[in-house]
Design an enzyme around this catalytic site. Structure first.
Site, PDB file in Angstrom:
ATOM      1  N   LEU A 130       3.220   4.631  -0.361  1.00  0.00           N
ATOM      2  CA  LEU A 130       4.267   4.754  -1.129  1.00  0.00           C
ATOM      3  C   LEU A 130       4.901   3.674  -1.829  1.00  0.00           C
ATOM      4  CD1 LEU A 130       6.114   7.544   1.109  1.00  0.00           C
ATOM      5  CD2 LEU A 130       4.402   8.075  -0.789  1.00  0.00           C
ATOM      6  N   ASP A 171       7.193  -9.704   8.783  1.00  0.00           N
ATOM      7  CA  ASP A 171       7.430  -8.797   9.544  1.00  0.00           C
ATOM      8  C   ASP A 171       8.927  -8.381   9.436  1.00  0.00           C
ATOM      9  OD1 ASP A 171       8.079  -7.110  11.626  1.00  0.00           O
ATOM     10  OD2 ASP A 171       6.718  -8.232  13.045  1.00  0.00           O
ATOM     11  N   LYS A 214      13.117   7.170  13.237  1.00  0.00           N
ATOM     12  CA  LYS A 214      13.585   7.703  12.037  1.00  0.00           C
ATOM     13  C   LYS A 214      14.999   8.115  11.868  1.00  0.00           C
ATOM     14  CE  LYS A 214       9.747   6.358   9.601  1.00  0.00           C
ATOM     15  NZ  LYS A 214       9.792   5.276   8.414  1.00  0.00           N
ATOM     16  N   PHE A 230       2.651  13.566   2.548  1.00  0.00           N
ATOM     17  CA  PHE A 230       2.443  12.889   1.008  1.00  0.00           C
ATOM     18  C   PHE A 230       1.090  12.560   1.451  1.00  0.00           C
ATOM     19  CE2 PHE A 230       6.758  13.296   0.160  1.00  0.00           C
ATOM     20  CZ  PHE A 230       6.893  12.978  -1.167  1.00  0.00           C
ATOM     21  N   SER A 274       0.860  -1.324   0.095  1.00  0.00           N
ATOM     22  CA  SER A 274       0.049   0.073   0.141  1.00  0.00           C
ATOM     23  C   SER A 274       0.868   1.269   0.114  1.00  0.00           C
ATOM     24  CB  SER A 274      -0.829  -0.007   1.341  1.00  0.00           C
ATOM     25  OG  SER A 274      -0.073   0.112   2.513  1.00  0.00           O
ATOM     26  N   TYR A 326       8.629   8.365  17.259  1.00  0.00           N
ATOM     27  CA  TYR A 326       8.870   8.201  15.837  1.00  0.00           C
ATOM     28  C   TYR A 326       9.906   8.838  15.416  1.00  0.00           C
ATOM     29  CZ  TYR A 326       7.159   8.539  10.922  1.00  0.00           C
ATOM     30  OH  TYR A 326       7.123   8.312   9.650  1.00  0.00           O
ATOM     31  N   THR A 349      -0.692   9.731   1.442  1.00  0.00           N
ATOM     32  CA  THR A 349      -0.914   8.510   1.280  1.00  0.00           C
ATOM     33  C   THR A 349      -2.211   8.073   1.930  1.00  0.00           C
ATOM     34  OG1 THR A 349       0.028   8.508   3.744  1.00  0.00           O
ATOM     35  CG2 THR A 349       1.585   7.869   1.758  1.00  0.00           C
ATOM     36  N   SER A 408      12.081  10.108   7.694  1.00  0.00           N
ATOM     37  CA  SER A 408      10.683  11.296   7.731  1.00  0.00           C
ATOM     38  C   SER A 408      11.402  12.533   7.976  1.00  0.00           C
ATOM     39  CB  SER A 408       9.895  10.931   8.699  1.00  0.00           C
ATOM     40  OG  SER A 408       8.902  11.931   8.890  1.00  0.00           O
TER      41      SER A 408
END
Length: 253
Positions: free
Chosen positions: A17, A50, A156, A185, A15, A152, A187, A139
């Site tokens: 990007l 995974d 990243k 984006f 799904s 997060y 998404t 990101s």
């Protein structure tokens, strides 16, 4: 490196990007396989894994090899979030959630890069000595994390930090490592979000004055694949957007 005829694996290609990138590379003549938890809308070669599971990733790459041939490109677009305040009466972030974000985003990126590099090292180089390219997805939050994005941003940021060391290590084998750090984006996750803060975020991209399109991410991937001088670097793809400190409820999880 040429796209046409080369074998690529897109992690997270079911799904968003990843899916758009997988479709774009296939249209350009690549042999493409997708590694993901769900096949989603992808209708080609697929293996379930995974990315935080080393054994599962090895098994998936071996399974896809029969479909795509020699692995020349690994593009990792996987990622999860765990947002919220880290302390105080409204604390939401837990150590368990933080750890899972690191496992998927950071450790998963390393596991994929390591597994891909091992397979590329064992392959024959092209006429210019190149064996492959590994592209991770970070990101812009890694550079300018909002309130509520500690987990997060850390995860990243770890992807960014490993880019140059891995490029230096894999370079003698003719393997490049590059990271793309997207901004906002459109998404499926972001497009489905609603509310004034989401509308406000969409307006912050300087030019073009809109969120990015997944096709533009796929175009960046294709350029990295073809341009041998892109190596050991993190590329912001954000339309000059800069993340404000903000309130924690501005963050879209």
């Amino acid at each position: 490196m040429k796209i046409k005829g080369s074998g690529f694996v897109i992690a997270g290609g079911g799904s968003g990007l990843g899916l758009t990138t997988a479709l774009s590379l296939r249209e350009a003549g690549a042999r493409v396989g997708v590694l993901d938890l769900k096949q989603g809308e992808w209708d080609g070669a697929f293996a379930h894994a995974d990315v935080a599971d080393e054994t599962g990733v090895d098994r998936a790459l071996d399974a896809l090899a029969s479909e795509i041939g020699q692995l020349r490109g690994l593009i990792n677009t996987t990622g999860i979030g765990h947002s919220g305040l880290s302390a105080g009466p409204d604390r939401k972030v837990t150590a368990e959630g933080f750890r899972r974000v690191l496992d998927v985003n950071t450790l998963g990126s390393f596991i994929l890069a390591q597994a891909a590099a091992e397979r590329m090292i064992a392959s024959e180089a092209d006429k210019q000595g190149e064996r492959g390219v590994i592209i991770n997805t970070s990101s812009i939050v890694a550079f300018e994390g909002q309130i509520g994005t500690a987990a997060y941003a850390a995860a990243k940021g770890g992807i960014n930090a490993m880019t140059l060391p891995l490029a230096r290590e894999f370079g003698p084998y003719g393997i490049r490592v590059v990271t793309i750090a997207p901004g906002i984006f459109e998404t499926p996750m972001f497009s489905q979000a609603r509310g004034p803060m989401v509308d406000w975020l969409r307006e912050q991209v300087i030019y073009p004055d809109r969120p990015g399109d997944a096709v533009e991410f796929a175009e960046m991937v294709a350029h990295i694949v073809c341009n041998r001088m892109l190596n050991g670097t993190v590329i912001r793809l954000d339309g000059a957007y800069r993340v404000p400190s903000g309130r924690h409820d501005w963050w879209v999880d």
